[in-house]
Design a protein around this motif. Structure first.
Motif, PDB file in Angstrom:
ATOM      1  N   THR A  30      -3.634 -46.762 -49.602  1.00  0.00           N
ATOM      2  CA  THR A  30      -2.619 -46.369 -48.629  1.00  0.00           C
ATOM      3  C   THR A  30      -1.230 -46.818 -49.063  1.00  0.00           C
ATOM      4  O   THR A  30      -0.265 -46.046 -48.999  1.00  0.00           O
ATOM      5  CB  THR A  30      -2.945 -46.971 -47.246  1.00  0.00           C
ATOM      6  OG1 THR A  30      -4.248 -46.556 -46.827  1.00  0.00           O
ATOM      7  CG2 THR A  30      -1.920 -46.527 -46.210  1.00  0.00           C
ATOM      8  N   THR A  34       1.621 -44.257 -50.226  1.00  0.00           N
ATOM      9  CA  THR A  34       2.773 -44.196 -49.319  1.00  0.00           C
ATOM     10  C   THR A  34       4.077 -44.377 -50.083  1.00  0.00           C
ATOM     11  O   THR A  34       5.062 -43.664 -49.834  1.00  0.00           O
ATOM     12  CB  THR A  34       2.665 -45.278 -48.228  1.00  0.00           C
ATOM     13  OG1 THR A  34       1.501 -45.041 -47.431  1.00  0.00           O
ATOM     14  CG2 THR A  34       3.891 -45.262 -47.322  1.00  0.00           C
ATOM     15  N   SER A 110       0.125 -35.954 -49.807  1.00  0.00           N
ATOM     16  CA  SER A 110       1.002 -36.523 -48.777  1.00  0.00           C
ATOM     17  C   SER A 110       2.494 -36.305 -49.037  1.00  0.00           C
ATOM     18  O   SER A 110       3.276 -36.218 -48.085  1.00  0.00           O
ATOM     19  CB  SER A 110       0.741 -38.035 -48.650  1.00  0.00           C
ATOM     20  OG  SER A 110       0.961 -38.689 -49.891  1.00  0.00           O
ATOM     21  N   TYR A 114       5.413 -35.317 -46.269  1.00  0.00           N
ATOM     22  CA  TYR A 114       6.582 -36.134 -45.961  1.00  0.00           C
ATOM     23  C   TYR A 114       7.875 -35.405 -46.278  1.00  0.00           C
ATOM     24  O   TYR A 114       8.898 -35.625 -45.616  1.00  0.00           O
ATOM     25  CB  TYR A 114       6.532 -37.457 -46.717  1.00  0.00           C
ATOM     26  CG  TYR A 114       7.691 -38.354 -46.382  1.00  0.00           C
ATOM     27  CD1 TYR A 114       7.853 -38.850 -45.094  1.00  0.00           C
ATOM     28  CD2 TYR A 114       8.644 -38.686 -47.331  1.00  0.00           C
ATOM     29  CE1 TYR A 114       8.924 -39.662 -44.760  1.00  0.00           C
ATOM     30  CE2 TYR A 114       9.721 -39.495 -47.015  1.00  0.00           C
ATOM     31  CZ  TYR A 114       9.860 -39.980 -45.727  1.00  0.00           C
ATOM     32  OH  TYR A 114      10.941 -40.765 -45.394  1.00  0.00           O
ATOM     33  N   THR A 163       3.213 -40.489 -42.050  1.00  0.00           N
ATOM     34  CA  THR A 163       2.576 -40.147 -43.320  1.00  0.00           C
ATOM     35  C   THR A 163       1.581 -41.223 -43.749  1.00  0.00           C
ATOM     36  O   THR A 163       0.486 -40.923 -44.225  1.00  0.00           O
ATOM     37  CB  THR A 163       3.637 -39.963 -44.423  1.00  0.00           C
ATOM     38  OG1 THR A 163       4.585 -38.975 -44.006  1.00  0.00           O
ATOM     39  CG2 THR A 163       2.997 -39.515 -45.733  1.00  0.00           C
ATOM     40  N   SER A 164       1.962 -42.470 -43.575  1.00  0.00           N
ATOM     41  CA  SER A 164       1.085 -43.579 -43.944  1.00  0.00           C
ATOM     42  C   SER A 164      -0.193 -43.578 -43.107  1.00  0.00           C
ATOM     43  O   SER A 164      -1.289 -43.812 -43.631  1.00  0.00           O
ATOM     44  CB  SER A 164       1.823 -44.909 -43.763  1.00  0.00           C
ATOM     45  OG  SER A 164       1.042 -45.987 -44.194  1.00  0.00           O
TER      46      SER A 164
END
Length: 227
Positions: A30, A34, A110, A114, A163-164
């Protein structure tokens, strides 16, 4: 049913070392994803925002191409994205298993997500502030780091928080196919071995991580927001 509930809350199959290792793997996946999603997504968001403001022979195709790429990767379900990226992941990381084997898919999945949140955050900036900076002769780079990023920072922080949290869920999906982490613990150990107490503990830890990220993100956004 009663026996299953007893087994869930007896925690006889739960091994602390395994839970800690899985938690560490989830946090690594993560955290790293991120970080890269923030950097890549912010760059893409800035390109989308800046190219959308000036229609021309260069900016219009740039916006169209960037928007297409962002929409394309946002539209692909994460589990399918992992499969599609396996050859690329094998070449880049040397493996398709474990924490680092999941990293390319996590980042590529991701960052476009974002990017759209960053674009939205940038569009919420008062146009008068941007026009004032441009009228004073600010270059594109000066506009970005002196106006756009500072003015949109609270929204950017909120966006990376979302997003995280999405990435935590993605790591759980990746864990089902061998990436490790709490998702792997819940499925490979808890589900396949009929150990519901392990699945329960893994789920609770995931929830704690999600709540912690949300609380930290909200506090950070509040501290940054000077309005």
């Amino acid at each position: 049913m009663i026996e299953t509930l007893k087994e869930m809350f007896s925690f006889e199959h739960v091994k602390l070392d395994a839970v800690l290792e899985a938690t560490y793997e989830t946090l690594i996946m993560t955290g790293v994803a991120t970080l890269f999603a923030f950097i890549i997504g912010l760059v893409l968001g800035l390109i989308l925002f800046l190219s959308s403001r000036k229609r021309g022979a260069v900016s219009t195709p740039v916006y169209g191409a960037t928007s297409f790429v962002v929409n394309l990767f946002r539209a692909i379900p994460f589990i399918i994205l992992i499969i599609l990226l396996m050859p690329f992941t094998k070449v880049l990381m040397g493996t398709i298993m474990g924490v680092w084997g999941a990293m390319p898919a996590l980042i590529i999945g991701s960052a476009p997500f974002y990017a759209r949140l960053a674009e939205i955050a940038l569009k919420e900036i008062d146009k008068g502030v941007i026009e004032a900076a441009e009228s004073m002769g600010a270059s594109t780079w000066e506009l970005v780091y002196k106006v756009l990023i500072p003015e949109s920072l609270p929204a950017l922080v909120s966006g990376i928080t979302v997003t995280s949290i999405m990435l935590v869920g993605s790591t759980a999906i990746a864990g089902v196919i061998g990436a490790g982490g709490l998702g792997s613990l819940a499925y490979m150990v808890g589900f396949t071995r009929s150990q519901p107490d392990v699945t329960l503990v893994a789920t609770v830890v995931i929830l704690i991580i999600v709540f912690a990220i949300q609380i930290i993100g909200d506090l950070l956004a509040k501290v940054i927001d000077k309005r």
